[in-house]
Scaffold this motif. Sequence first.
Motif: not given
Length: 358
Positions: A308-313, A334-343
Motif C-alpha cells: 500500500d505505501m512507504m511509511g516509517g518516518y 521512509l523506511r518501511d513498506r506497509v501493506g496490505p496489498a490491494i488489487t
Amino acid sequence: MNRMKNLFTLLTLLLWTLVACSNDSAADEKPGSGGTDIPAGNLPMQNVARAIELIDNAVECYFTGTGMAMSRYYNPYTGNRSSELGSVWMYTSSIEAVNAAMKAMKTGQAKGETALYDSHFNRYKELLTQLYDNLEYYAGTFTLTSYTQTKQWTVYGVNRGNDKGAAQVEGILNVYDDQMWLVRELLESYHITGEQRYLEKAEYLMEYVLDGWDCTLDEQGNPLGGITWGPGYLTKHSCSNGPIVSPLVWLHEIYKGKSDEVTYGYVAADNSRKLRTEKKSDYYLGFAKAVYDWQKKYLLRPDGVYDDMMGGYDSPDIKYVTIDGERYRTGSKLRDRVGPAITYNSGTMLSGAAALLS
C-alpha cells in the motif's frame, strides 16, 4: 482500502438503479436498448446500450439540481438520496463512465454501427460538459511550498464546496491521486472530443502532481523519488504513484515529434534549486519511467503484487529548509513498506507497464 469498499458499494448501488430508477417510458423500452433499436445478436452494441441505460439511471438517481450535486448513497427501496455528498473521487467516476460510453459510440460509428452514436453522442457530450462545469464545486485555491518552489494552485479537494471554487483544499484536504484520476479522464475527454480545454486542464493538474514528486537528494546524490499521498502527508502510496504512469505516457504520445517545451524545478547536487527546460515529450516520458521505477523498487512484493505505501518516518511533521533566502519542503526518507496489498494498486501498475510498452 476504504476507497475500494466505497467503489464496490457505489457500483453495487449503480446496478440497483437500473431497475429502481427506471421511469414508465424506460420500462416500455427493450432491456439494454438505451432507447435505441439494436439488432438482435449484436452483443457489442447491446452492451454499449446497456451502459447508456445504466448511466442515465444513475444520473437520475444520484444527481440533483443545476449544480449536479452527487449524493454519496441512494436507497433503491425508498428512492431517497443521502444528504452526504460524494467525494471528488466518486464524482470523477461519473466522468469516466460518460467518457467510456462516448468512446464506445465513436468506435461503433467508425465500424458502421451509427444508431447509438446518432441517438446519444451529442447528448452525452453535453452531459460531459455539465459534469466538468460542476466539477468546479470541488475546486479551491491555496498556496503550497514544495520541494522546489512556493506557488498558488487551483486544484480539487476531497469534498464538494458550497460554491464553485470555494472547496477547502489546504493540507490533507486535497490528495494527489484525486488529481491523477482527473488527469486520466481529462485526456480521455480530449481524445474523444478534440476540445483543447481538456488537454490544458490535464497538463495543469499534471504539473501540480509532479510538483509533489520528491526530488530532494539522498546521500548518494540521487532523487529520493515518490509522490506523497497529498501535500499534507509524509507517506508515499501506491495509489499516489501508479495511476499517473499511463497518463504521463499519453501526454508523451501527444507531444511526440513536436517542439513544445516545459520548464520545471529540480534540486541540484549542491542542494540549490535550479530550473531545467526540455521537450514535453521527453519530460513526460522521463517522469513516467521514474515513477514506475520508484514504485517497483520500493513497493513491489516478492509475490509480484504491490503493497500500500512507504511509511516509517522519524517525525510526523512536514519539515522545511531555507536555502538562498527561500523556503522549501524537505524530503521524506521512509523506511518501511506497509501493506496490505490491494488489487487496485497492482492494477494501475499493470496499466502503466502496458502504456510504457506500447
